[in-house]
Design a protein around this motif. Structure first.
Motif, PDB file in Angstrom:
ATOM      1  N   LEU A 110       0.837  -1.195   0.000  1.00 51.57           N
ATOM      2  CA  LEU A 110       0.000   0.000   0.000  1.00 51.57           C
ATOM      3  C   LEU A 110       0.876   1.250   0.000  1.00 51.57           C
ATOM      4  O   LEU A 110       0.612   2.211  -0.733  1.00 51.57           O
ATOM      5  N   GLU A 111       1.921   1.229   0.820  1.00 48.75           N
ATOM      6  CA  GLU A 111       2.821   2.390   0.894  1.00 48.75           C
ATOM      7  C   GLU A 111       3.481   2.666  -0.454  1.00 48.75           C
ATOM      8  O   GLU A 111       3.721   3.829  -0.808  1.00 48.75           O
ATOM      9  N   ASP A 112       3.775   1.592  -1.207  1.00 53.59           N
ATOM     10  CA  ASP A 112       4.483   1.737  -2.476  1.00 53.59           C
ATOM     11  C   ASP A 112       3.546   1.868  -3.673  1.00 53.59           C
ATOM     12  O   ASP A 112       4.009   1.969  -4.815  1.00 53.59           O
ATOM     13  N   SER A 113       2.233   1.853  -3.431  1.00 48.52           N
ATOM     14  CA  SER A 113       1.283   1.957  -4.541  1.00 48.52           C
ATOM     15  C   SER A 113       1.183   3.409  -5.015  1.00 48.52           C
ATOM     16  O   SER A 113       1.853   4.304  -4.495  1.00 48.52           O
ATOM     17  N   HIS A 114       0.335   3.635  -5.996  1.00 48.02           N
ATOM     18  CA  HIS A 114       0.193   4.971  -6.587  1.00 48.02           C
ATOM     19  C   HIS A 114      -1.015   5.655  -5.954  1.00 48.02           C
ATOM     20  O   HIS A 114      -2.146   5.387  -6.317  1.00 48.02           O
ATOM     21  N   TRP A 115      -0.738   6.530  -4.985  1.00 52.28           N
ATOM     22  CA  TRP A 115      -1.808   7.146  -4.220  1.00 52.28           C
ATOM     23  C   TRP A 115      -1.686   8.660  -4.243  1.00 52.28           C
ATOM     24  O   TRP A 115      -0.644   9.220  -4.569  1.00 52.28           O
ATOM     25  N   VAL A 116      -2.787   9.292  -3.875  1.00 51.52           N
ATOM     26  CA  VAL A 116      -2.849  10.751  -3.798  1.00 51.52           C
ATOM     27  C   VAL A 116      -3.110  11.126  -2.344  1.00 51.52           C
ATOM     28  O   VAL A 116      -4.077  10.649  -1.733  1.00 51.52           O
ATOM     29  N   ARG A 117      -2.261  11.980  -1.808  1.00 51.77           N
ATOM     30  CA  ARG A 117      -2.433  12.392  -0.413  1.00 51.77           C
ATOM     31  C   ARG A 117      -3.566  13.394  -0.291  1.00 51.77           C
ATOM     32  O   ARG A 117      -3.700  14.313  -1.082  1.00 51.77           O
ATOM     33  N   ASP A 118      -4.358  13.205   0.754  1.00 51.22           N
ATOM     34  CA  ASP A 118      -5.512  14.062   1.022  1.00 51.22           C
ATOM     35  C   ASP A 118      -5.483  14.394   2.508  1.00 51.22           C
ATOM     36  O   ASP A 118      -5.959  13.626   3.340  1.00 51.22           O
ATOM     37  N   GLY A 119      -4.892  15.535   2.848  1.00 57.65           N
ATOM     38  CA  GLY A 119      -4.759  15.913   4.247  1.00 57.65           C
ATOM     39  C   GLY A 119      -3.320  16.219   4.606  1.00 57.65           C
ATOM     40  O   GLY A 119      -2.394  16.107   3.789  1.00 57.65           O
ATOM     41  N   ASP A 120      -3.112  16.598   5.851  1.00 54.38           N
ATOM     42  CA  ASP A 120      -1.802  17.005   6.360  1.00 54.38           C
ATOM     43  C   ASP A 120      -0.825  15.833   6.308  1.00 54.38           C
ATOM     44  O   ASP A 120      -1.097  14.757   6.844  1.00 54.38           O
ATOM     45  N   LYS A 121       0.334  16.052   5.675  1.00 54.69           N
ATOM     46  CA  LYS A 121       1.325  14.970   5.575  1.00 54.69           C
ATOM     47  C   LYS A 121       1.881  14.590   6.937  1.00 54.69           C
ATOM     48  O   LYS A 121       2.465  13.510   7.097  1.00 54.69           O
ATOM     49  N   ASN A 122       1.721  15.450   7.937  1.00 53.91           N
ATOM     50  CA  ASN A 122       2.210  15.165   9.292  1.00 53.91           C
ATOM     51  C   ASN A 122       1.103  14.667  10.222  1.00 53.91           C
ATOM     52  O   ASN A 122       1.305  14.578  11.431  1.00 53.91           O
ATOM     53  N   ALA A 123      -0.061  14.346   9.664  1.00 45.52           N
ATOM     54  CA  ALA A 123      -1.165  13.850  10.491  1.00 45.52           C
ATOM     55  C   ALA A 123      -0.761  12.565  11.201  1.00 45.52           C
ATOM     56  O   ALA A 123       0.009  11.752  10.668  1.00 45.52           O
ATOM     57  N   ASP A 124      -1.282  12.382  12.403  1.00 45.05           N
ATOM     58  CA  ASP A 124      -0.936  11.203  13.202  1.00 45.05           C
ATOM     59  C   ASP A 124      -1.466   9.909  12.598  1.00 45.05           C
ATOM     60  O   ASP A 124      -0.876   8.841  12.772  1.00 45.05           O
ATOM     61  N   ILE A 125      -2.606   9.995  11.905  1.00 43.33           N
ATOM     62  CA  ILE A 125      -3.265   8.796  11.382  1.00 43.33           C
ATOM     63  C   ILE A 125      -3.191   8.790   9.865  1.00 43.33           C
ATOM     64  O   ILE A 125      -3.577   9.770   9.210  1.00 43.33           O
ATOM     65  N   THR A 126      -2.675   7.691   9.312  1.00 46.86           N
ATOM     66  CA  THR A 126      -2.621   7.504   7.872  1.00 46.86           C
ATOM     67  C   THR A 126      -3.546   6.360   7.493  1.00 46.86           C
ATOM     68  O   THR A 126      -3.465   5.265   8.066  1.00 46.86           O
ATOM     69  N   ILE A 127      -4.415   6.618   6.540  1.00 49.11           N
ATOM     70  CA  ILE A 127      -5.410   5.635   6.113  1.00 49.11           C
ATOM     71  C   ILE A 127      -5.320   5.480   4.601  1.00 49.11           C
ATOM     72  O   ILE A 127      -5.287   6.478   3.865  1.00 49.11           O
ATOM     73  N   TYR A 128      -5.267   4.235   4.143  1.00 50.86           N
ATOM     74  CA  TYR A 128      -5.270   3.954   2.703  1.00 50.86           C
ATOM     75  C   TYR A 128      -6.671   3.550   2.282  1.00 50.86           C
ATOM     76  O   TYR A 128      -7.315   2.717   2.938  1.00 50.86           O
ATOM     77  N   THR A 129      -7.136   4.126   1.180  1.00 47.22           N
ATOM     78  CA  THR A 129      -8.463   3.780   0.693  1.00 47.22           C
ATOM     79  C   THR A 129      -8.435   3.656  -0.829  1.00 47.22           C
ATOM     80  O   THR A 129      -7.910   4.535  -1.525  1.00 47.22           O
TER      81      THR A 129
END
Length: 258
Positions: A110-129
């Motif tokens: 998931l970390e290495d997939s092709h994703w678009v960040r939506d929200g603060d890059k320093n947020a405590d919680i990271t969610i993949y959808t």
């Protein structure tokens, strides 16, 4: 996928009383469980279940299932076990013994997939959808998550896929292939009710292979609907929610509403 073979296994398991000794397999499971194996069920693990039963989790044709050996050792019940409060104990066992380890191993993908960040890059919680541009439930999930995103508490990482409609792939590739994918995703979300982002063939050419790679990843993980969302729970275990999360799941995923 047809469900008929699975129903036949369930009916056989529910109605059959296993008598006589069966040849002991390497797993040394009781004869009733061995009978399920002979009918195509891959047994993964066992656990102590309520009512003196022994619970098992397994797979058949890629589908996870739970089944229970009765105390007399002669009968197997296949299906969902509920407690007096309506909690699905079978799903919890499948999550702990099958899905959790599976998705834990998939987290680096998931970390290495092709994703678009939506929200603060320093947020405590990271969610993949996994997000399809034409998915109304993906759009609603983003609306649900907005308070947490705006508060800087959650970062959604949209793994863009194209599976629902003819132009899903080209819209997803237009977003991924943009010079500013975050802005392109926001543009799509803001204009969703009017059809979303306008397909740009140059961007599609740049990113269509990335979308196809995301499609393959979703298929490899056995995810069949969007949004399919993966996150780490309060214990650090990877948990998956398929479809639009209900309010309870949303709170477990993101914490108290800001």
């Amino acid at each position: 996928m047809s469900q008929l073979p699975l129903r036949r296994v369930l009916q056989s398991a529910l109605l059959s009383t296993i008598v006589g000794a069966a040849s002991v397999q390497a797993q040394d499971y009781p004869p009733a469980i061995q009978k399920l194996e002979q009918q195509g069920v891959e047994v993964i693990d066992s656990f102590k279940a309520p009512g003196g039963m022994t619970g098992y989790v397994g797979k058949m044709r890629g589908r996870s299932l739970a089944f229970y050996l009765t105390p007399d050792g002669d009968h197997v019940i296949v299906g969902t076990l509920m407690d007096k409060d309506g909690n699905n104990l079978s799903q919890a066992s499948i999550q702990d013994l099958v899905m959790g380890p599976k998705f834990e191993n998939a987290w680096p993908q998931l970390e290495d997939s092709h994703w678009v960040r939506d929200g603060d890059k320093n947020a405590d919680i990271t969610i993949y959808t996994f997000t399809d541009p034409n998915c109304p439930y993906c759009h609603r999930f983003r609306q649900q998550a907005e308070p947490w995103i705006n508060a800087g508490k959650v970062q959604l990482r949209h793994i863009m896929v194209g599976i629902l409609a003819e132009d899903s792939l080209t819209k997803a590739a237009t977003i991924l292939g943009s010079e500013n994918p975050e802005a392109a995703l926001a543009e799509h979300q803001n204009s969703y009710e009017q059809g979303g982002i306008t397909v740009d063939r140059e961007r599609v050419s740049a990113a269509h292979l990335e979308v196809k790679a995301n499609n393959r990843l979703m298929q490899e993980l056995g995810l069949q609907a969007t949004p399919s969302t993966l996150y780490r729970d309060e214990n650090g275990s990877v948990t998956m929610v398929q479809g639009l999360p209900n309010p309870q799941a949303l709170k477990r995923m993101m914490g108290p509403r800001p």
